[in-house]
Motif scaffolding. Structure first.
Motif, PDB file in Angstrom:
ATOM      1  N   LEU A 109       1.332  -1.231   0.299  1.00 23.71           N
ATOM      2  CA  LEU A 109      -0.186  -0.068  -0.199  1.00 23.71           C
ATOM      3  C   LEU A 109       0.689   1.145   0.330  1.00 23.71           C
ATOM      4  O   LEU A 109       1.443   1.023   0.778  1.00 23.71           O
ATOM      5  CB  LEU A 109      -0.694  -0.051   1.216  1.00 23.71           C
ATOM      6  N   LEU A 110       1.198   2.214  -0.534  1.00 27.11           N
ATOM      7  CA  LEU A 110       1.273   3.591  -0.852  1.00 27.11           C
ATOM      8  C   LEU A 110       0.625   4.462  -0.396  1.00 27.11           C
ATOM      9  O   LEU A 110      -0.519   4.855  -1.053  1.00 27.11           O
ATOM     10  CB  LEU A 110       2.061   3.781  -1.872  1.00 27.11           C
ATOM     11  N   VAL A 111       0.452   5.870   0.866  1.00 27.12           N
ATOM     12  CA  VAL A 111      -0.287   6.512   0.825  1.00 27.12           C
ATOM     13  C   VAL A 111       0.918   8.018   0.769  1.00 27.12           C
ATOM     14  O   VAL A 111       1.675   7.808   1.401  1.00 27.12           O
ATOM     15  CB  VAL A 111      -0.441   6.411   1.890  1.00 27.12           C
ATOM     16  N   ILE A 112       0.678   8.635  -0.581  1.00 29.43           N
ATOM     17  CA  ILE A 112       1.470   9.924   0.124  1.00 29.43           C
ATOM     18  C   ILE A 112       0.819  10.930  -0.335  1.00 29.43           C
ATOM     19  O   ILE A 112      -0.180  11.570  -0.754  1.00 29.43           O
ATOM     20  CB  ILE A 112       1.643   9.727  -2.085  1.00 29.43           C
ATOM     21  N   PRO A 113       0.387  12.114   0.851  1.00 29.68           N
ATOM     22  CA  PRO A 113       0.000  12.634   1.442  1.00 29.68           C
ATOM     23  C   PRO A 113       0.756  13.707   0.782  1.00 29.68           C
ATOM     24  O   PRO A 113       1.810  14.245   0.625  1.00 29.68           O
ATOM     25  CB  PRO A 113       0.130  12.942   2.828  1.00 29.68           C
ATOM     26  N   ASP A 114      -0.502  15.461   0.947  1.00 35.02           N
ATOM     27  CA  ASP A 114      -0.156  16.156   0.375  1.00 35.02           C
ATOM     28  C   ASP A 114       0.588  16.905   0.797  1.00 35.02           C
ATOM     29  O   ASP A 114       0.288  17.934   1.712  1.00 35.02           O
ATOM     30  CB  ASP A 114      -1.772  16.686  -0.285  1.00 35.02           C
ATOM     31  N   THR A 158       6.204   9.310   1.650  1.00 36.19           N
ATOM     32  CA  THR A 158       5.370   8.342   1.390  1.00 36.19           C
ATOM     33  C   THR A 158       4.912   7.160   2.848  1.00 36.19           C
ATOM     34  O   THR A 158       6.131   7.001   2.796  1.00 36.19           O
ATOM     35  CB  THR A 158       6.248   7.281   0.210  1.00 36.19           C
ATOM     36  N   VAL A 159       4.346   7.049   3.006  1.00 36.56           N
ATOM     37  CA  VAL A 159       3.516   5.262   4.312  1.00 36.56           C
ATOM     38  C   VAL A 159       3.543   4.396   3.403  1.00 36.56           C
ATOM     39  O   VAL A 159       2.908   4.663   2.668  1.00 36.56           O
ATOM     40  CB  VAL A 159       2.854   6.338   4.511  1.00 36.56           C
ATOM     41  N   TYR A 160       4.434   3.330   3.306  1.00 35.53           N
ATOM     42  CA  TYR A 160       3.655   2.147   2.808  1.00 35.53           C
ATOM     43  C   TYR A 160       3.408   1.010   3.860  1.00 35.53           C
ATOM     44  O   TYR A 160       3.492   1.551   4.994  1.00 35.53           O
ATOM     45  CB  TYR A 160       5.378   1.273   3.126  1.00 35.53           C
ATOM     46  N   ALA A 180      -6.871  -3.093   2.607  1.00 35.75           N
ATOM     47  CA  ALA A 180      -5.811  -2.087   2.810  1.00 35.75           C
ATOM     48  C   ALA A 180      -6.205  -0.608   2.296  1.00 35.75           C
ATOM     49  O   ALA A 180      -5.898   0.507   2.865  1.00 35.75           O
ATOM     50  CB  ALA A 180      -4.673  -3.137   2.243  1.00 35.75           C
ATOM     51  N   ARG A 181      -6.406  -0.289   1.244  1.00 34.90           N
ATOM     52  CA  ARG A 181      -7.118   0.079   0.502  1.00 34.90           C
ATOM     53  C   ARG A 181      -7.852   1.395   1.351  1.00 34.90           C
ATOM     54  O   ARG A 181      -7.794   2.594   1.321  1.00 34.90           O
ATOM     55  CB  ARG A 181      -7.831   0.785  -0.921  1.00 34.90           C
ATOM     56  N   ASP A 182      -8.663   0.528   1.938  1.00 32.77           N
ATOM     57  CA  ASP A 182      -9.859   1.186   2.791  1.00 32.77           C
ATOM     58  C   ASP A 182      -9.481   1.958   3.874  1.00 32.77           C
ATOM     59  O   ASP A 182      -9.526   2.710   4.202  1.00 32.77           O
ATOM     60  CB  ASP A 182     -11.011   0.563   3.023  1.00 32.77           C
ATOM     61  N   ALA A 183      -7.531   1.252   4.606  1.00 31.39           N
ATOM     62  CA  ALA A 183      -7.159   1.218   5.787  1.00 31.39           C
ATOM     63  C   ALA A 183      -6.389   2.864   5.170  1.00 31.39           C
ATOM     64  O   ALA A 183      -6.043   3.717   6.309  1.00 31.39           O
ATOM     65  CB  ALA A 183      -6.262   1.078   5.690  1.00 31.39           C
ATOM     66  N   GLY A 184      -5.744   3.496   4.007  1.00 27.62           N
ATOM     67  CA  GLY A 184      -4.827   4.175   3.663  1.00 27.62           C
ATOM     68  C   GLY A 184      -6.144   5.060   3.352  1.00 27.62           C
ATOM     69  O   GLY A 184      -5.022   6.700   3.716  1.00 27.62           O
ATOM     70  N   ARG A 185      -6.935   5.223   2.687  1.00 25.39           N
ATOM     71  CA  ARG A 185      -8.163   6.429   2.486  1.00 25.39           C
ATOM     72  C   ARG A 185      -8.550   6.980   3.803  1.00 25.39           C
ATOM     73  O   ARG A 185      -9.056   7.663   4.119  1.00 25.39           O
ATOM     74  CB  ARG A 185      -9.023   5.281   1.676  1.00 25.39           C
ATOM     75  N   ALA A 186      -8.971   6.310   4.941  1.00 25.42           N
ATOM     76  CA  ALA A 186      -9.298   6.542   7.143  1.00 25.42           C
ATOM     77  C   ALA A 186      -7.901   7.150   6.574  1.00 25.42           C
ATOM     78  O   ALA A 186      -8.558   7.950   7.297  1.00 25.42           O
ATOM     79  CB  ALA A 186      -9.574   4.650   7.210  1.00 25.42           C
ATOM     80  N   ALA A 187      -6.837   6.420   6.927  1.00 27.38           N
ATOM     81  CA  ALA A 187      -5.936   6.898   7.220  1.00 27.38           C
ATOM     82  C   ALA A 187      -5.627   9.006   6.918  1.00 27.38           C
ATOM     83  O   ALA A 187      -5.334   9.707   8.092  1.00 27.38           O
ATOM     84  CB  ALA A 187      -4.815   7.076   7.113  1.00 27.38           C
ATOM     85  N   ALA A 240      -6.311  11.681   9.433  1.00 32.85           N
ATOM     86  CA  ALA A 240      -5.401  13.553   9.326  1.00 32.85           C
ATOM     87  C   ALA A 240      -5.702  14.502   8.780  1.00 32.85           C
ATOM     88  O   ALA A 240      -5.013  15.645   9.430  1.00 32.85           O
ATOM     89  CB  ALA A 240      -3.962  12.835   9.499  1.00 32.85           C
ATOM     90  N   GLU A 241      -6.768  14.304   8.833  1.00 30.83           N
ATOM     91  CA  GLU A 241      -6.990  15.344   7.277  1.00 30.83           C
ATOM     92  C   GLU A 241      -6.364  15.528   6.653  1.00 30.83           C
ATOM     93  O   GLU A 241      -6.294  17.424   7.024  1.00 30.83           O
ATOM     94  CB  GLU A 241      -8.138  17.047   8.154  1.00 30.83           C
ATOM     95  N   ILE A 242      -5.662  15.456   5.736  1.00 27.87           N
ATOM     96  CA  ILE A 242      -4.652  15.485   4.830  1.00 27.87           C
ATOM     97  C   ILE A 242      -5.169  15.383   3.528  1.00 27.87           C
ATOM     98  O   ILE A 242      -5.803  13.913   3.076  1.00 27.87           O
ATOM     99  CB  ILE A 242      -3.141  14.631   4.818  1.00 27.87           C
ATOM    100  N   ASP A 243      -5.554  15.547   2.233  1.00 28.95           N
ATOM    101  CA  ASP A 243      -5.472  15.038   1.055  1.00 28.95           C
ATOM    102  C   ASP A 243      -3.670  14.558   0.406  1.00 28.95           C
ATOM    103  O   ASP A 243      -2.694  14.503   1.027  1.00 28.95           O
ATOM    104  CB  ASP A 243      -4.969  16.634   0.029  1.00 28.95           C
ATOM    105  N   GLY A 244      -4.243  13.767  -0.333  1.00 25.79           N
ATOM    106  CA  GLY A 244      -3.077  12.621  -0.938  1.00 25.79           C
ATOM    107  C   GLY A 244      -3.607  11.983  -1.736  1.00 25.79           C
ATOM    108  O   GLY A 244      -4.443  11.804  -2.209  1.00 25.79           O
ATOM    109  N   THR A 245      -2.713  10.538  -1.821  1.00 31.11           N
ATOM    110  CA  THR A 245      -3.320   9.499  -2.997  1.00 31.11           C
ATOM    111  C   THR A 245      -3.229   8.257  -2.347  1.00 31.11           C
ATOM    112  O   THR A 245      -1.943   7.592  -1.174  1.00 31.11           O
ATOM    113  CB  THR A 245      -2.342   9.655  -4.409  1.00 31.11           C
TER     114      THR A 245
END
Length: 330
Positions: free
Chosen positions: A171-176, A276-278, A289-296, A300-305
């Motif tokens: 999982l790749l979570v990349i915050p803005d 990037t958070v993995y 996992a995708r749901d967990a990434g979006r929830a994170a 945190a009230e942060i935009d990202g992918t």
């Protein structure tokens, strides 16, 4: 015309930053199937390339003794987010130019001239053959407080390489947020961390590597592997606390904590300097996992992918075929 493409990589951290031990650095990480950098090269009388890679193309042409090249970039890795864009892009340019002129090239040999591989060998190792890579680091006796000139080092040898199981996912979570450190700022930060690094942390990481990480990747156990690399990331963060404002750079810590609480994630951490958070997971838990990434990100009230990608068990592709790592400089 020659086309070369390669995916990014995750950098889980270093084995040792203490001057008290005989080997320094010793990085570990994995090759990713996506996102990718992809470009094509055609021989030319001069250099025609996007500004971001023009100087790299000039260095490569000088190294190979050719007049010029025309480069077209089809895909780009996001820059300075912890996915290895610098090394992967530079080695892609070098490989494309060499192949366009039918010149053999060993990326491990040319990387130092491009300023790559001075600490971590993960970028070069994953470009060559993919997989999970642990490099052997550098002799501590060669450490200098000033950065060596480009070319004045050898890329660390590969100490261990393992195939990434086909069913594993990352999982790749990349915050803005602000980009990760690079260049002189990165060099200064790492030197500062080395000068005060506690050797006891390296001892703990050594135990994690030999008793948990390597057995887990060899056995294909994503659960144990994820937990072990996450712990190595936290220990690395203890070395960098003064440099990045905590074990993780803000806002990474909040995202890591959120992902770590999800049953779909076996381990989470910061790749390189972030942001990037993995998360280590598998195909069975992909949706969770995708749901967990979006929830994170939402918490945190942060935009990202949020993306879920497979590992990559081959080197860069040159004209559709995996890189030939046996090639030598012409």
């Amino acid at each position: 015309m020659t086309q070369v493409a390669v995916g990014g990589r995750l950098h889980f951290g270093f084995s040792n930053l203490s001057l008290s031990h005989s080997r320094l650095y010793g990085a570990l990480g994995v090759a990713l199937d996506a996102p990718q950098v992809s470009l094509s090269a055609t021989p030319a009388a001069s250099i025609d390339a996007p500004p971001a890679i023009e100087s790299v193309a000039a260095t490569v042409c000088a190294q190979l003794g050719v007049d010029g090249v025309s480069l077209q970039v089809d895909q780009q890795l996001p820059t300075h987010v912890g996915l290895g864009s610098g090394t992967q892009t530079m080695l892609t340019v070098a490989t494309a130019v060499a192949d366009a002129y039918d010149k053999g090239i060993a990326v491990r040999e040319i990387a130092p001239a491009l300023g790559r591989g001075g600490r971590s060998g993960i970028g070069v190792g994953t470009f060559e053959a993919g997989g999970f890579v642990l490099d052997g680091g550098h002799p501590t006796a060669r450490f200098t407080t000033d950065r060596p000139q480009d070319g004045d080092w050898m890329v660390p040898p590969i100490a261990a390489r393992h195939r990434i199981p086909d069913h594993w996912r990352f999982l790749l979570v990349i915050p803005d947020s602000e980009p990760g450190r690079s260049g002189d700022v990165e060099d200064d930060s790492i030197r500062a961390a080395i000068e005060r690094a506690e050797p006891a942390i390296a001892d703990r990481i050594s135990g994690l590597l030999t008793r948990r990480v390597l057995p887990a990747i060899a056995a294909g156990d994503a659960d144990r592997f994820g937990a072990a690399v996450a712990e190595i990331g936290r220990l690395n963060g203890a070395w960098y606390t003064d440099e990045q404002g905590g074990v993780y750079r803000p806002p990474v810590g909040e995202l890591v904590d959120s992902l770590s609480g999800s049953p779909a994630i076996y381990g989470a951490g910061q790749s390189s300097w972030g942001p990037t958070v993995y998360g280590v997971t598998d195909a069975t838990h992909a949706d969770g996992a995708r749901d967990a990434g979006r929830a994170a990100l939402d918490a945190a009230e942060i935009d990202g992918t949020v993306d879920l990608v497979a590992g990559r068990n081959h080197g860069a592709r040159v004209g559709g075929d995996p890189l030939d790592v046996t090639a030598k400089r012409a």
